[in-house]
Each structure stands twice: as structure tokens, then as C-alpha cells.
Write an enzyme that holds these catalytic residues in place. Structure first.
Site, PDB file in Angstrom:
ATOM      1  N   ILE A   1      -0.475 -77.235  37.491  1.00 46.99           N
ATOM      2  CA  ILE A   1      -1.547 -78.009  38.110  1.00 46.99           C
ATOM      3  C   ILE A   1      -2.890 -77.323  37.885  1.00 46.99           C
ATOM      4  O   ILE A   1      -2.963 -76.136  37.591  1.00 46.99           O
ATOM      5  CB  ILE A   1      -1.324 -78.213  39.619  1.00 46.99           C
ATOM      6  CG1 ILE A   1      -1.378 -76.877  40.366  1.00 46.99           C
ATOM      7  CG2 ILE A   1      -0.014 -78.927  39.887  1.00 46.99           C
ATOM      8  CD1 ILE A   1      -1.491 -77.028  41.870  1.00 46.99           C
ATOM      9  N   SER A   2      -3.956 -78.099  38.014  1.00 44.65           N
ATOM     10  CA  SER A   2      -5.322 -77.604  37.976  1.00 44.65           C
ATOM     11  C   SER A   2      -5.586 -76.881  36.658  1.00 44.65           C
ATOM     12  O   SER A   2      -5.353 -77.435  35.588  1.00 44.65           O
ATOM     13  CB  SER A   2      -5.582 -76.723  39.205  1.00 44.65           C
ATOM     14  OG  SER A   2      -6.958 -76.486  39.388  1.00 44.65           O
ATOM     15  N   ASN A   3      -6.056 -75.631  36.701  1.00 47.37           N
ATOM     16  CA  ASN A   3      -6.267 -74.904  35.447  1.00 47.37           C
ATOM     17  C   ASN A   3      -4.969 -74.744  34.673  1.00 47.37           C
ATOM     18  O   ASN A   3      -4.961 -74.774  33.435  1.00 47.37           O
ATOM     19  CB  ASN A   3      -6.872 -73.529  35.726  1.00 47.37           C
ATOM     20  CG  ASN A   3      -8.353 -73.597  36.015  1.00 47.37           C
ATOM     21  OD1 ASN A   3      -8.991 -74.628  35.828  1.00 47.37           O
ATOM     22  ND2 ASN A   3      -8.916 -72.492  36.478  1.00 47.37           N
TER      23      ASN A   3
END
Length: 722
Positions: free
Chosen positions: A326-328
Site C-alpha cells: 500500500i501507499s509508497n
């Protein structure tokens, strides 16, 4: 930074053909039958004449190998189990010198909770969690997973990179249906930052490939000249040598000793100060982690040759690999798939990814048939806008009941006054100025569904923390450069909050408790331009305004690096653009419509358009936009008012993995791009823990969405329904 020793990956822009072994449903079925027929790939099975299991050449230094019994310690919960992850943090026997075992345990505890809501009312233990099995059944167990953990550095031999890669190979690894899931760390976290995503893989008897992607939570303390090792314990810089997880280097104009003398009590963090621009290599790091995990799987389960040597029984041709996170970490998974020329990755399933489109992408984003105000901005572009305006915008009258609306206090009022004085917003009153700031954010591409998040994101200094760290990273700045007069230190007592020596116990535990991007445990942003001397950034005074306005001067300086096209910054940013070419891999992206950190108009929505434009009919990407979803599940049932408004996105990350896995294993069609309409749990704005969530609050992703929920792409134009 050029990646070295990448035998199965390169910085491809993805427009060439992919390896022919890429799976379709028939190939999967044939491979599965073949494996079953030969009795699997166990030590007595037949994996073919694949040769010895050779450690990847990019691995630098020793490989740590530890096995966990699934009782006193384990891969997923470090022996804490489902209940322990939800309980108070385990104590260190000696807080000033925790052991590697203690640091690992607390890192798993802290990183798991940072990604998911661990309150039963929010779904922990019923919709997700260690005790919820791979089929979604709620069990009475603690969810501990026995297995073996391998950990090592990838490096070019200099010790300057030292990216951590880790493989978790469960004892129950399915040798007949072998699989690997990547779980690159989110944010700027250390190698355990992806543990909550890795959980899905462990439950499905897959090995999990982790990497810290060149970031990490533990700093170089310049005062004591101590640095973290790979296991989180600390050593002197000289004693650590090339085995330091991170050791800062000086800039061109000042030595570290000179800097420490003139600017004492400062800390350097790897993402900001490694001078490596880690994001440029997140895809390559993820590919390395997968390769390392293949080696680890063979080390544990590969066929043994007559000479006793393990063979490379498991290869990209017979192991199903899903890039996830998730995210980065999600952005890293997408980058890895785009750059994979060696056929390592078969599918992608990510949540709220940090994906940056090139300025020439030419994608149009519409909502309800109407073009949005702005789309496709780079992370640094929209984050420096957020850093300027969100603090003031949080005071808009319509947001009076938003979480943390009253927390910012005078700093928010002063920020409005400072922006107005600089002609950046209009209005003769705080109310009018706040409305003008909110309008500026909407014009910059934030959806109104994100508005309620601005107060809490500002109070937690999210915009400033990201702007400072990424400015340093993109520009490859040294800690001694103090870009825009920022530095990192532990704060003294308020109101001065001047730099002080980091508390010994806090420094010793940062590998476990930190997030790698100050403000974090016992470390904050310092405004070194504060007129009376360095001071905590949020409470400091801007020289140009003489107001405690959350350092508007610093925010303008960070924005100015982009507006003036600072060469070093622009070079770094240019190394982070995505191509949109996933090579026809089955892929699912999920993101919450309310995401205030990585707005959907700048990330997942335009990436869908870029992918469809680049791949055309070969694209197999589905984008699932979830209403009432935002970026930080870990804030739900922690910050009052979040539980009332937001549902857990972790549920949909797991469902994305389910969908891609079912497609690759069984040929189940991926769900089409769509909006999933959830129902918040409700409760009061003052509730920290909300009412108990029900399955009806988080409906499934539809196999055939209603016409009013379907996301469409025509050419390079994406249209998302209201």
C-alpha cells in the site's frame, strides 16, 4: 543511482514484449497439474534440472536466517498473536539497549497497528486480522505462523545503499502451488512496514518478499555518531562500517563534525538524507526482494541434489508472484511490474499507491462527466500545496466538527493571516480566508470528500513532514545542507522546544516505533530559521511575518524549489515517473475516494487512464474506488471522529489480492473498474471508538457493477461516477 547485479530486471519502460511464460489460465492449469503429477517440489520431488540455488549477486554481506516455531515466536505476530497485537506495546527489558529479538517484536507490533485498525469494533478479528483465515472464516486461534525468515542487504559494495530485503517462508509453504507476495514497506518505514499486507500471503501459504526500499525508521544520531544495524540494534559509525543500515554523508561545504559542532543534537534519516533518491529505485528494490525470496524458498524447499546442494527448483516459470503493498509500497509494486523484464511478476494488487505520471501523460479525469479541476500532479507538487493551505483551510466554517478541528489553534489563524498578507488567498477575516484556502485546495485537485481530513493532517504535520523529507530526497541533499532551514531533532520542553539530545530509550527503540519521516517518536521538524534560534517547526515563528504561523516561510521555500525548477530537485522528480505499462498483467488498484494524502485525482484515477492509453486492448487493470475510505486505517478508532466517517480500506486491499489470485489460479475474471459505495459506522464526532462495524458497511466488489457505479475509460479519458 544505477542498479547493479539485476539479472532479471532492468529500467525498462515496458513497451517491449514480456517473457512468453507469462501466465494465462490454461498455462496455470497445465503447470498446476504438472507439479501435482511429480509430487510437488519437495526435497524428494522433481523440479527438473534447474541447477544449484545460487544466492543473488546483489546480496551484500551475510544473510541472517532464523526459524520461528509459531508459538513463542512467529513470522506474522512475533509471538504476540492476534490479542497481543491489539494490546499494549511489549516492554523492553532494558529500554536503553533492547535486543534484536525485542526490536523485531516491537517493530511488528508497531507497524501492524500503523496500517490497520486493531479495535474489534472496527473489524479487527472479524473482517480481518491474524485469526481470520484465508477464506475469511473467523477462527478461535491467534494466527501465529511458523516459518523461516531470511534478511540481508542489497548494495553495490560501498555500504551507501544497504537496502534491506527480507523473505518470510512459512513452514506451510504450498510446494504444489508455489506463490510469492511482495509487501514493500509503506511510507518511509523499515522492512517490517509491509507486515499487514504480508499477512495475506502467509495465510495463503505463500512466501512474502519484503524490502524497506532504501528508507527506514532508525536514524544516524550525529551527536553520539551511532547508527542502526540491519536488526535495529545500534553501533558506532566506525564500528558498524559497511554494515550500517544508514550512515549519513556530509555535503560539499561542511564536515559532519563541523556540522555537529555548530548545529548540535541533530538526527539524519535515510529517506531524507541518504543522497540516493530512494524512490527512483523502489521498483528495482521490489524486484530484488522477489528474487531474494525465490532463493530463500529454494534454500528451504528446493530439491536436494546428490551432492547435498539445494537446487533452484522454484523459478519464475513455476511460482505465481503477485506484487502488492500500500501507499509508497503500492507505488513500488507498480514500478516493479512496469520494470520487470525477467518475468518475475504475474499480477499486481495494491492499495492507495503513490504513482506519479509524467507531465506529458495527456490523461483527462472526469467525475460525473465533468472534468475535475486538476489531475495528474506529482506528489511533490500537490503535497507542497497541501503544506501551504491545509492548515488555514481547516478553519472553514463547514469543517467545524471535523476531527482535530480545534487542535491547531492560533497557528491556523496565523497561517490564514500570513497567506492573506502575501496575497495567496483572499478575505478580510479568518472565516473568509479559510474558505479561500479551501477553494485553493479544490482547484488543486482535492475532492470535497477529503475536506474533513485537513485539520487532522495539519495537526499531525503530515504535509510539512512529507515536503521536507521528499525535497531532501529528490535533491539528494545532505543532512548538513539543511534544505530550506529544516533539520530533525528531539524537542526540548515547550514552549521553546529547542533541539536537545535524543532520549536514550527513544533513540534505541526507533527501529521499532518510528516511521522514518519526522515528526516521529521523540523526533520532530526543527525550523532553524526561527528568529530566536532553532525551534519546533509547528510552533516556530516565520521571520517574514513575525507570526507563529506553522512556518509559512519554510513552506514557501519548499514550494519555491518546484516553482523555480531547482535543477537537483527536478532531476530527482524526473526519476520517479511511471510509464503506465503493466505488461498486460491482471492488476487491481483500490483507493479511498476521501484520501487526503494521495488524492485520487492525482494518483489512481489518472494512472488508470495512462495504463489504458499505453496498453490499449491488452490492459487488464481494474480500479476500485471506495467511498468513505481514506489513507490511514491506523487512525480509525484512535482519532475521535474518524470511526464515524471512514471505513477500513484494509478490507479492500485483501479483496484486491483475492481477486488477482483467483484470476491467476482459476481464471476468475477480474471485477471491472467501479465505485464501491460503503456505509460509515456512524456515532458521534467525539467518539474515539465507533459502533461495531457490520459486513454491510463494507460491501464486496461487484463482479458486474451497476451502470451508475461503473468507471469508464475512453481513450485516455477516465470518467468516475459521482
Amino acid at each position: 543511482m544505477q542498479q547493479r547485479h539485476l539479472s532479471q530486471s532492468a529500467h525498462s519502460h515496458g513497451h517491449g514484449t514480456r517473457r512468453a511464460h507469462r501466465r494465462n489460465t490454461i498455462a496455470i492449469a497445465v503447470a498446476t497439474l504438472a507439479v501435482a503429477a511429480c509430487g510437488g517440489f519437495g526435497t524428494n520431488g522433481s523440479g527438473g534440472n534447474t541447477g544449484p540455488n545460487v544466492k543473488p549477486a546483489f546480496i551484500s554481506g551475510p544473510v541472517g536466517v532464523k526459524s520461528y516455531d509459531g508459538n513463542t515466536d512467529d513470522l506474522l505476530t512475533a509471538g504476540l498473536g492476534k490479542d497481543g497485537l491489539a494490546a499494549a506495546a511489549p516492554a523492553f527489558a532494558n529500554p536503553n539497549a533492547p535486543t534484536a529479538v525485542e526490536l523485531r517484536r516491537n517493530a511488528i507490533w508497531a507497524n501492524y497497528r500503523a496500517i490497520v485498525d486493531v479495535q474489534a469494533a472496527g473489524g479487527y478479528g472479524s473482517l480481518y486480522g491474524p485469526n481470520v483465515d484465508a477464506k475469511g472464516n473467523v477462527t478461535t486461534g491467534q494466527g501465529k505462523v511458523p516459518g523461516t525468515e531470511y534478511i540481508a542487504f542489497t548494495d553495490d559494495g560501498s555500504g551507501r545503499q544497504n537496502v534491506t530485503v527480507m523473505a518470510q517462508v512459512p513452514d506451510g509453504f504450498d510446494v504444489k502451488h508455489p506463490c510469492i507476495i511482495s509487501a514493500t514497506s509503506s511510507g518511509s518505514r523499515g522492512v517490517y512496514g509491509g507486515i499487514a499486507v504480508g499477512e495475506w500471503g502467509l495465510k495463503h501459504n505463500c512466501a512474502v518478499a519484503y524490502t524497506d526500499k532504501g528508507t527506514g525508521a532508525a536514524p544516524h544520531d550525529l551527536g553520539s555518531d551511532t547508527v542502526p544495524l540491519i536488526d535495529g540494534t545500534r553501533q558506532t559509525r566506525a564500528g558498524a562500517g559497511t554494515q550500517a543500515q544508514f550512515a549519513a554523508q556530509p555535503g560539499a561545504s561542511e564536515t559532519l563534525a563541523g556540522f555537529n559542532s555548530s548545529t548540535p543534537h541533530r538526527l539524519a534519516f535515510k529517506h531524507a538524507h541518504s543522497q540516493q533518491n530512494p524512490e527512483a529505485n523502489w521498483g528495482a528494490n521490489t524486484l530484488q526482494a522477489i528474487q531474494f525470496t525465490l532463493w530463500a524458498v529454494n534454500d528451504k524447499f528446493g530439491r536436494t541434489n546428490t551432492d547435498g546442494m539445494r537446487q533452484a527448483t522454484f523459478t519464475p516459470a513455476n511460482v505465481l508472484v503477485i506484487a502488492s503493498a500500500i501507499s509508497n509500497g503500492g507505488g513500488a509494486a507498480i514500478a516493479a511490474a512496469e520494470q520487470d523484464t525477467g518475468g518475475l511478476i504475474d499480477g499486481v494488487a495494491v492499495g492507495e499507491p503513490n504513482v506519479n505520471l509524467p507531465p506529458t501523460a495527456g490523461v483527462v479525469v472526469k467525475r460525473g462527466g465533468v472534468p475535475v479541476a486538476a489531475s495528474g500532479k506529482h506528489l511533490y507538487d500537490y503535497t507542497t500545496i497541501a503544506n501551504l493551505y491545509q492548515l488555514c483551510a481547516s478553519q472553514d466554517a463547514s469543517l467545524g466538527n471535523a476531527p482535530f478541528a480545534k487542535t491547531a489553534g492560533q497557528a491556523a489563524l496565523n497561517r490564514c493571516a500570513s497567506l492573506a498578507a502575501k496575497k495567496m488567498i483572499a478575505g478580510g477575516s479568518t472565516s473568509a480566508q479559510a474558505t479561500s484556502a479551501l477553494d485553493a485546495l479544490h482547484r488543486a485537485g482535492w475532492e470535497p470528500e477529503s475536506d474533513d481530513l485537513f485539520a487532522s493532517l495539519s495537526a499531525l504535520e503530515v504535509g510539512s513532514s512529507i515536503s521536507v523529507t521528499y525535497a531532501n530526497a529528490y535533491a539528494r541533499a545532505s543532512v548538513t545542507d539543511r534544505l530550506c532551514h529544516y533539520s530533525f531533532s528531539s524537542p526540548g520542553s515547550p514552549p521553546q522546544a529547542n533541539p536537545v539530545t535524543a532520549p536514550a530509550a527513544a533513540l534505541a527503540g526507533l527501529f521499532s516505533t518510528g516511521n522514518g519521516i519526522p515528526p516521529t517518536t521523540a523526533v520532530t521538524l526543527m525550523n532553524d530559521a526561527n528568529p530566536s534560534g532553532a525551534m519546533r517547526d509547528f510552533t516556530s515563528i516565520s521571520p517574514s511575518t513575525k507570526l507563529a504561523d506553522g512556518n509559512v516561510d519554510g513552506a514557501l521555500c519548499l514550494r519555491g524549489l518546484l516553482d523555480t525548477r531547482n535543477p537537483a530537485l527536478m532531476t530527482g522528480i524526473g526519476q520517479t515517473y511511471r510509464t503506465g505499462n503493466l505488461g498486460g498483467r491482471p492488476s487491481v488498484i483500490v483507493q479511498g475516494r476521501s484520501d487526503g494524502l494521495l488524492p485520487v485525482n492525482h494518483t489512481s484515477r489518472p494512472y488508470l487512464g495512462l495504463n489504458k492509453h499505453v496498453e490499449g486492448a491488452s490492459s487488464r487493470l481494474s480500479y476500485i474506488e471506495v467511498t468513505n475510505g481514506q489513507h490511514f486505517d491506523g487512525f480509525i478508532d484512535v482519532i475521535p471522529g474518524y470511526a464515524k466517517r471512514y471505513i477500513p480500506m484494509h478490507v479492500y486491499v485483501n479483496r484486491a489480492l483475492d481477486a488477482v489470485y483467483a484470476n491467476l489460479r482459476d481464471g476468475t475474471p477480474l471485477p471491472p473498474s467501479q465505485v464501491v459505495r460503503t456505509t460509515p459506522r456512524g456515532g458521534a464526532d467525539t467518539d474515539t471508538v465507533g459502533p461495531r462495524i457490520q459486513p454491510s458497511n463494507v460491501p464486496p466488489i461487484a463482479a458486474t457493477p451497476a451502470a451508475g457505479d461503473a468507471i469508464t475509460v475512453t481513450g485516455s479519458t477516465v470518467d468516475v461516477p459521482n
